[in-house]
Design a protein around this motif. Structure first.
Motif, PDB file in Angstrom:
ATOM      1  N   ALA A   1       0.885  -1.166   0.081  1.00 28.29           N
ATOM      2  CA  ALA A   1       0.003   0.172  -0.185  1.00 28.29           C
ATOM      3  C   ALA A   1       0.781   1.328  -0.155  1.00 28.29           C
ATOM      4  O   ALA A   1       0.639   2.321  -0.621  1.00 28.29           O
ATOM      5  CB  ALA A   1      -0.870   0.084   1.165  1.00 28.29           C
ATOM      6  N   ALA A   2       1.914   1.232   0.842  1.00 25.61           N
ATOM      7  CA  ALA A   2       2.767   2.300   0.935  1.00 25.61           C
ATOM      8  C   ALA A   2       3.636   2.585  -0.444  1.00 25.61           C
ATOM      9  O   ALA A   2       3.686   3.796  -1.107  1.00 25.61           O
ATOM     10  CB  ALA A   2       3.863   2.127   1.959  1.00 25.61           C
ATOM     11  N   GLU A   3       4.156   1.488  -1.051  1.00 24.75           N
ATOM     12  CA  GLU A   3       4.627   1.595  -2.488  1.00 24.75           C
ATOM     13  C   GLU A   3       3.696   2.207  -3.523  1.00 24.75           C
ATOM     14  O   GLU A   3       4.191   3.046  -4.239  1.00 24.75           O
ATOM     15  CB  GLU A   3       5.318   0.134  -2.797  1.00 24.75           C
ATOM     16  CG  GLU A   3       5.857   0.564  -4.352  1.00 24.75           C
ATOM     17  CD  GLU A   3       6.129  -0.955  -4.891  1.00 24.75           C
ATOM     18  OE1 GLU A   3       6.694  -0.765  -6.010  1.00 24.75           O
ATOM     19  OE2 GLU A   3       5.238  -1.694  -4.883  1.00 24.75           O
ATOM     20  N   GLY A   4       2.417   1.579  -3.474  1.00 23.81           N
ATOM     21  CA  GLY A   4       1.456   2.251  -4.459  1.00 23.81           C
ATOM     22  C   GLY A   4       1.078   3.455  -4.292  1.00 23.81           C
ATOM     23  O   GLY A   4       1.150   4.085  -5.360  1.00 23.81           O
ATOM     24  N   ALA A   5       1.126   3.991  -2.913  1.00 17.03           N
ATOM     25  CA  ALA A   5       0.608   5.464  -2.714  1.00 17.03           C
ATOM     26  C   ALA A   5       1.961   6.427  -3.331  1.00 17.03           C
ATOM     27  O   ALA A   5       1.560   7.490  -3.731  1.00 17.03           O
ATOM     28  CB  ALA A   5       0.475   5.592  -1.269  1.00 17.03           C
ATOM     29  N   THR A   6       3.073   5.794  -2.945  1.00 16.14           N
ATOM     30  CA  THR A   6       4.162   6.641  -3.139  1.00 16.14           C
ATOM     31  C   THR A   6       4.467   6.638  -4.655  1.00 16.14           C
ATOM     32  O   THR A   6       4.591   7.940  -5.245  1.00 16.14           O
ATOM     33  CB  THR A   6       5.467   6.077  -2.625  1.00 16.14           C
ATOM     34  OG1 THR A   6       5.260   5.852  -1.007  1.00 16.14           O
ATOM     35  CG2 THR A   6       6.654   6.855  -2.890  1.00 16.14           C
ATOM     36  N   ARG A   7       4.430   5.695  -5.199  1.00 15.31           N
ATOM     37  CA  ARG A   7       4.728   5.647  -6.810  1.00 15.31           C
ATOM     38  C   ARG A   7       3.363   6.244  -7.569  1.00 15.31           C
ATOM     39  O   ARG A   7       3.395   6.889  -8.705  1.00 15.31           O
ATOM     40  CB  ARG A   7       4.883   4.349  -7.377  1.00 15.31           C
ATOM     41  CG  ARG A   7       6.236   3.868  -6.714  1.00 15.31           C
ATOM     42  CD  ARG A   7       6.724   2.482  -7.404  1.00 15.31           C
ATOM     43  NE  ARG A   7       6.858   2.636  -8.776  1.00 15.31           N
ATOM     44  CZ  ARG A   7       7.435   1.405  -9.605  1.00 15.31           C
ATOM     45  NH1 ARG A   7       7.624   0.302  -9.040  1.00 15.31           N
ATOM     46  NH2 ARG A   7       7.345   1.533 -10.753  1.00 15.31           N
ATOM     47  N   ALA A   8       1.892   6.262  -6.955  1.00 22.55           N
ATOM     48  CA  ALA A   8       0.945   7.081  -7.590  1.00 22.55           C
ATOM     49  C   ALA A   8       1.272   8.473  -7.551  1.00 22.55           C
ATOM     50  O   ALA A   8       0.855   8.988  -8.651  1.00 22.55           O
ATOM     51  CB  ALA A   8      -0.319   6.516  -7.123  1.00 22.55           C
TER      52      ALA A   8
ATOM     53  N   ALA B   1      -1.623   3.223  -8.473  1.00 22.17           N
ATOM     54  CA  ALA B   1      -2.923   3.516  -7.828  1.00 22.17           C
ATOM     55  C   ALA B   1      -3.876   2.055  -7.697  1.00 22.17           C
ATOM     56  O   ALA B   1      -4.448   1.874  -6.814  1.00 22.17           O
ATOM     57  CB  ALA B   1      -3.866   4.670  -8.701  1.00 22.17           C
ATOM     58  N   LEU B   2      -3.576   1.361  -8.650  1.00 22.72           N
ATOM     59  CA  LEU B   2      -4.243  -0.152  -8.888  1.00 22.72           C
ATOM     60  C   LEU B   2      -3.623  -0.887  -7.639  1.00 22.72           C
ATOM     61  O   LEU B   2      -4.337  -1.645  -7.114  1.00 22.72           O
ATOM     62  CB  LEU B   2      -4.495  -0.640 -10.057  1.00 22.72           C
ATOM     63  CG  LEU B   2      -5.095  -2.013 -10.216  1.00 22.72           C
ATOM     64  CD1 LEU B   2      -6.389  -1.978  -9.768  1.00 22.72           C
ATOM     65  CD2 LEU B   2      -4.937  -2.650 -11.580  1.00 22.72           C
ATOM     66  N   GLU B   3      -2.420  -0.921  -7.583  1.00 23.19           N
ATOM     67  CA  GLU B   3      -1.771  -1.492  -6.463  1.00 23.19           C
ATOM     68  C   GLU B   3      -2.057  -1.072  -5.080  1.00 23.19           C
ATOM     69  O   GLU B   3      -2.359  -1.997  -4.256  1.00 23.19           O
ATOM     70  CB  GLU B   3      -0.116  -1.376  -6.359  1.00 23.19           C
ATOM     71  CG  GLU B   3       0.560  -2.175  -5.475  1.00 23.19           C
ATOM     72  CD  GLU B   3       1.929  -1.926  -5.434  1.00 23.19           C
ATOM     73  OE1 GLU B   3       2.700  -2.840  -5.204  1.00 23.19           O
ATOM     74  OE2 GLU B   3       2.538  -0.708  -5.581  1.00 23.19           O
ATOM     75  N   PHE B   4      -2.292   0.098  -5.045  1.00 19.73           N
ATOM     76  CA  PHE B   4      -2.847   0.764  -3.641  1.00 19.73           C
ATOM     77  C   PHE B   4      -4.261   0.097  -3.436  1.00 19.73           C
ATOM     78  O   PHE B   4      -4.457  -0.255  -2.407  1.00 19.73           O
ATOM     79  CB  PHE B   4      -2.537   2.151  -3.818  1.00 19.73           C
ATOM     80  CG  PHE B   4      -3.219   2.886  -2.419  1.00 19.73           C
ATOM     81  CD1 PHE B   4      -2.334   2.814  -1.212  1.00 19.73           C
ATOM     82  CD2 PHE B   4      -4.312   3.735  -2.334  1.00 19.73           C
ATOM     83  CE1 PHE B   4      -2.808   3.535  -0.133  1.00 19.73           C
ATOM     84  CE2 PHE B   4      -4.793   4.499  -1.075  1.00 19.73           C
ATOM     85  CZ  PHE B   4      -4.029   4.188  -0.170  1.00 19.73           C
ATOM     86  N   ALA B   5      -5.103   0.212  -4.557  1.00 17.66           N
ATOM     87  CA  ALA B   5      -6.338  -0.251  -4.065  1.00 17.66           C
ATOM     88  C   ALA B   5      -6.452  -1.817  -4.079  1.00 17.66           C
ATOM     89  O   ALA B   5      -7.330  -2.185  -2.970  1.00 17.66           O
ATOM     90  CB  ALA B   5      -7.264   0.240  -5.408  1.00 17.66           C
TER      91      ALA B   5
END
Length: 113
Positions: free
Chosen positions: A71-78, A90-94
Protein backbone atom coordinates in the motif's frame (compact mmCIF):
# COMPACT_ATOMS: atom_id res chain seq x y z
CA UNK A 1 -19.89 -9.79 5.27
CA UNK A 2 -19.76 -13.55 5.66
CA UNK A 3 -16.52 -15.39 6.27
CA UNK A 4 -16.66 -17.07 2.86
CA UNK A 5 -17.24 -13.80 1.00
CA UNK A 6 -14.40 -12.11 2.90
CA UNK A 7 -12.11 -15.08 2.19
CA UNK A 8 -12.94 -14.98 -1.52
CA UNK A 9 -12.35 -11.23 -1.68
CA UNK A 10 -9.01 -11.55 0.13
CA UNK A 11 -7.88 -14.37 -2.18
CA UNK A 12 -8.91 -12.41 -5.26
CA UNK A 13 -7.11 -9.25 -4.13
CA UNK A 14 -3.92 -11.11 -3.20
CA UNK A 15 -3.77 -13.06 -6.47
CA UNK A 16 -4.58 -9.93 -8.48
CA UNK A 17 -1.81 -8.05 -6.65
CA UNK A 18 0.68 -10.80 -7.49
CA UNK A 19 -0.25 -10.76 -11.19
CA UNK A 20 -0.30 -6.96 -11.28
CA UNK A 21 3.20 -6.76 -9.80
CA UNK A 22 4.54 -9.31 -12.25
CA UNK A 23 2.97 -7.65 -15.27
CA UNK A 24 3.93 -4.16 -14.11
CA UNK A 25 7.63 -4.87 -13.61
CA UNK A 26 8.10 -7.24 -16.55
CA UNK A 27 5.90 -5.88 -19.34
CA UNK A 28 3.61 -2.92 -18.72
CA UNK A 29 5.85 -0.23 -17.21
CA UNK A 30 9.19 -1.60 -15.96
CA UNK A 31 11.77 0.76 -14.52
CA UNK A 32 14.24 -0.37 -17.20
CA UNK A 33 13.39 -1.60 -20.70
CA UNK A 34 13.09 -5.38 -20.79
CA UNK A 35 12.11 -5.71 -17.14
CA UNK A 36 13.73 -4.89 -13.83
CA UNK A 37 14.82 -6.64 -10.68
CA UNK A 38 11.94 -4.90 -8.89
CA UNK A 39 9.84 -7.87 -10.01
CA UNK A 40 11.28 -9.66 -6.97
CA UNK A 41 8.86 -7.66 -4.83
CA UNK A 42 6.37 -10.42 -5.65
CA UNK A 43 8.24 -12.99 -3.57
CA UNK A 44 7.04 -11.75 -0.15
CA UNK A 45 3.45 -12.02 -1.43
CA UNK A 46 4.03 -15.67 -2.32
CA UNK A 47 4.88 -16.55 1.30
CA UNK A 48 1.35 -16.11 2.72
CA UNK A 49 -0.46 -17.16 -0.48
CA UNK A 50 -1.07 -20.82 0.36
CA UNK A 51 -2.02 -20.08 3.97
CA UNK A 52 -4.53 -17.48 2.77
CA UNK A 53 -5.93 -19.90 0.18
CA UNK A 54 -6.40 -22.47 2.95
CA UNK A 55 -8.01 -19.92 5.28
CA UNK A 56 -5.44 -20.08 8.09
CA UNK A 57 -6.15 -17.32 10.59
CA UNK A 58 -2.52 -16.84 11.62
CA UNK A 59 -1.51 -16.28 8.00
CA UNK A 60 -4.25 -13.70 7.61
CA UNK A 61 -3.05 -11.93 10.75
CA UNK A 62 0.57 -11.83 9.61
CA UNK A 63 -0.24 -10.85 6.03
CA UNK A 64 -2.22 -7.81 7.14
CA UNK A 65 1.08 -6.37 8.36
CA UNK A 66 2.92 -7.27 5.15
CA UNK A 67 0.32 -5.77 2.84
CA UNK A 68 1.00 -2.26 4.14
CA UNK A 69 4.38 -2.30 2.37
CA UNK A 70 2.54 -2.66 -0.94
CA UNK A 71 0.00 0.00 0.00
CA UNK A 72 2.85 2.38 0.83
CA UNK A 73 4.66 1.62 -2.43
CA UNK A 74 1.45 2.08 -4.41
CA UNK A 75 0.64 5.39 -2.76
CA UNK A 76 4.19 6.69 -3.18
CA UNK A 77 4.56 5.67 -6.81
CA UNK A 78 1.04 6.90 -7.69
CA UNK A 79 2.08 10.30 -6.40
CA UNK A 80 5.59 10.43 -7.87
CA UNK A 81 5.40 8.44 -11.12
CA UNK A 82 3.68 9.52 -14.31
CA UNK A 83 1.66 7.85 -17.02
CA UNK A 84 0.99 4.12 -16.97
CA UNK A 85 3.19 3.54 -13.93
CA UNK A 86 1.12 5.97 -11.83
CA UNK A 87 -2.11 4.23 -12.83
CA UNK A 88 -0.67 0.82 -12.01
CA UNK A 89 0.52 2.17 -8.66
CA UNK A 90 -2.97 3.44 -7.87
CA UNK A 91 -4.33 -0.01 -8.71
CA UNK A 92 -1.70 -1.60 -6.45
CA UNK A 93 -2.77 0.73 -3.64
CA UNK A 94 -6.45 -0.14 -4.17
CA UNK A 95 -5.76 -3.89 -4.22
CA UNK A 96 -3.65 -3.67 -1.06
CA UNK A 97 -6.40 -1.78 0.76
CA UNK A 98 -8.99 -4.20 -0.58
CA UNK A 99 -6.97 -7.14 0.70
CA UNK A 100 -6.55 -5.54 4.11
CA UNK A 101 -10.27 -4.83 4.44
CA UNK A 102 -11.21 -8.36 3.32
CA UNK A 103 -8.64 -9.95 5.64
CA UNK A 104 -9.90 -7.98 8.62
CA UNK A 105 -13.49 -8.92 7.74
CA UNK A 106 -12.47 -12.58 7.51
CA UNK A 107 -10.68 -12.44 10.85
CA UNK A 108 -13.69 -10.82 12.52
CA UNK A 109 -16.09 -13.35 11.00
CA UNK A 110 -14.02 -16.34 12.12
CA UNK A 111 -13.16 -15.01 15.57
CA UNK A 112 -13.85 -17.46 18.39
CA UNK A 113 -16.99 -16.48 20.27
Amino acid sequence: MSAKAAWLAACACLIALIFLSLAWELVLAPLKPGGSWLVLKVLPLMVPLFGVLRGHRYTFQASTLLIWLYAAEGATRAYTDTGMSARLAALEFALALGYFAAAVAYLRATRAA
